[in-house]
Scaffold this motif. Structure first.
Motif, short mmCIF file in Angstrom:
data_model
loop_
_atom_site.label_atom_id
_atom_site.label_comp_id
_atom_site.label_asym_id
_atom_site.label_seq_id
_atom_site.Cartn_x
_atom_site.Cartn_y
_atom_site.Cartn_z
N ILE A 29 17.43 61.00 19.49
CA ILE A 29 17.19 61.70 20.79
C ILE A 29 16.38 60.56 22.05
O ILE A 29 15.37 60.09 21.01
CB ILE A 29 16.78 63.08 20.51
N VAL A 30 16.43 60.12 23.21
CA VAL A 30 15.34 59.66 23.96
C VAL A 30 14.95 60.69 25.38
O VAL A 30 16.16 61.37 26.11
CB VAL A 30 16.17 58.47 24.73
N ASP A 31 13.92 60.87 25.30
CA ASP A 31 13.10 61.60 26.51
C ASP A 31 11.79 62.00 26.25
O ASP A 31 11.30 61.37 25.52
CB ASP A 31 13.69 63.20 25.48
N ASN A 32 11.54 61.45 27.40
CA ASN A 32 10.13 61.12 27.51
C ASN A 32 9.70 63.05 28.38
O ASN A 32 8.41 62.76 28.35
CB ASN A 32 9.90 60.48 29.21
N LEU A 33 10.30 63.99 28.01
CA LEU A 33 9.38 65.58 27.28
C LEU A 33 9.06 66.13 29.55
O LEU A 33 7.60 66.96 29.68
CB LEU A 33 8.42 65.41 26.55
N VAL A 34 9.54 65.44 30.46
CA VAL A 34 8.95 65.21 31.45
C VAL A 34 9.49 67.16 31.85
O VAL A 34 8.71 67.21 32.76
CB VAL A 34 9.33 63.92 32.62
N ARG A 35 10.58 67.74 31.85
CA ARG A 35 10.70 68.93 31.65
C ARG A 35 9.91 69.87 31.48
O ARG A 35 9.44 70.70 31.92
CB ARG A 35 11.95 69.62 30.67
#
Ligand code: NAD
Length: 382
Positions: A29-35
């Motif tokens: 998983i790649v995510d910058n957690l901006v949600r």
């Protein structure tokens, strides 16, 4: 297969990552957690309590023995993305990682600029990373049916044959999107199309309809694996929002006449469509477009379905028309083709009363978490 799920902490990405991991793929998983940060900014939340990504993947490992690697970072930071590609060498890159709310993109200039920068540049970086580090990697990109708008002709899957002044060609279907968010997806499609043509990249653009539902077999294994459930006027999609309104004793609010018709699909079908695309990759140099929805409904039809199921549960929401905050056609022709995924084996999970009941039950279970001021729309297109 080695599959990267970008945006794997989000509503569609999380259950997709779990399912692909269960199927035996090596998933990262790649995510910058901006949600999660948008929630803080909007003082909103998911109706279902959601755990940190770290806790989520640890629980998955505990329950199934399967490891999902996580890379926390931004697709807009090319050095980070390049490192992800070097380490993962993916066969498929599933790209969910964009700002996906039309109202969010219409809040003001800053939000429109952010949305287009985040989405368009992030996607462009993905194209360059594929070219540089994994040229045979299949890009599976989430687009939207909203790219097409509501033309007064049938919507084809990506391309249309046109005869003009005695000559014929197969050309990209015209796009008439209705927000700066939807436009970011059109820009993405154009960038991907060029990259396929000039570099020989293989890509599938999944023009997805509005997704409803939240549970999948995998997310139901443990509360820590629960999926997010958005309901606010900015991020809540129509059907999920109506179910929350009903569960909290709110009227079901339809924008304008409610004649706006769109394609919809169950979250379980989102996941299956991604799997189908991954198992049947586009050819090198091919820019393939699938219309990813299973049924079309008008907003008013959805409201009536929610009202019926709610009444059977002893709730009695009224359907109310409120002023439409968007600028859009409310009564229009809508007939979109969606045969390509079915030809490859998609068996749709349709919007039955049972499906509605299951989502409503979750909404009722967590209704005390709903921040009521957030339910009605606050963003207008004008
Ligand atoms: P979501 O907001 O729940 O998930 C998106 C995830 O991407 C989030 O976890 C976010 O933190 C991450 N992200 C955003 N920008 C990023 C960046 N620059 N770098 C790294 N991570 C980033 O959205 P969703 O509902 O799961 O939608 C996923 C995709 O599907 C989006 O591209 C969306 O446009 C598309 N789509 C969704 C729907 C729907 O009904 N939910 C319908 C059509 C298309």
């Amino acid at each position: 297969m080695k599959i990267v799920v970008a945006g794997g902490d989000g509503f569609c990405g999380w259950p997709t990552a779990l399912y692909l991991s269960k199927q035996g793929h090596e998933v990262a998983i790649v995510d910058n957690l901006v949600r999660r940060k948008y929630d803080e900014e909007l003082r909103s939340n998911s109706v279902t309590p959601i755990y940190s990504l770290k806790e989520r993947v640890a629980k998955w490992k505990e329950k199934t023995g399967k490891e999902i690697k996580t890379y926390i970072g931004d697709l807009n930071h090319y050095d980070f993305l390049a490192e992800v590609f070097r380490q993962t060498q993916p066969d498929a890159f599933v790209h969910f990682a964009e700002q996906r709310s039309a109202p969010y993109s219409m809040i003001d200039r800053e939000h429109a600029v952010y949305t287009q920068q985040n989405n368009v540049i992030g996607n462009l970086n993905v194209l360059y990373a594929i070219k540089e580090f994994a040229p045979s990697c299949h890009l599976i990109k989430l687009g939207t049916m909203g790219e097409y708008g509501t033309p007064n002709i049938d919507i084809e899957e990506g391309y249309i044959e046109i005869e003009h002044k005695g000559r014929k060609d197969k050309l990209p279907f015209p796009k008439q999107p209705g927000s700066f968010y939807h436009l970011s997806k059109v820009h993405d499609s154009h960038n991907i199309m060029l990259a396929c043509r000039i570099w020989g990249i293989r890509a599938t653009d999944l023009n997805q309809g509005v997704v409803y539902g939240l549970h999948t077999e995998e997310t139901k294994l443990d509360p820590v694996l629960a999926n997010r459930f958005d309901y606010d006027g900015v991020f809540g999609t129509a059907l999920n929002r109506f179910l929350i309104q009903s569960a909290t004793g709110h009227d079901i609010t339809v924008y304008g006449s409610g004649g706006q018709t769109r394609g919809f699909l169950n979250i379980t079908d989102t996941i299956r469509c991604v799997e189908i695309a991954a198992e049947n990759p586009a050819d090198a140099g091919e820019f393939r477009v699938f219309n990813q929805f299973t049924e079309s409904f008008s907003v008013k039809e959805l409201a009536e379905k929610v009202q019926k199921v709610s009444r059977e549960k002893g709730l009695d929401p009224e359907i109310k028309s409120i002023e439409n905050p968007r600028v859009e056609a409310e009564d229009h022709y809508y007939n979109a083709v969606n045969t390509k995924l079915r030809d490859l084996g998609l068996e749709p999970n349709l919007l039955t009363d049972d499906v509605l009941r299951e989502i409503l039950e979750t909404a009722l279970e967590h209704k005390d978490r709903v921040i009521k001021e957030n339910v009605l729309p606050t963003v207008t297109w004008k």
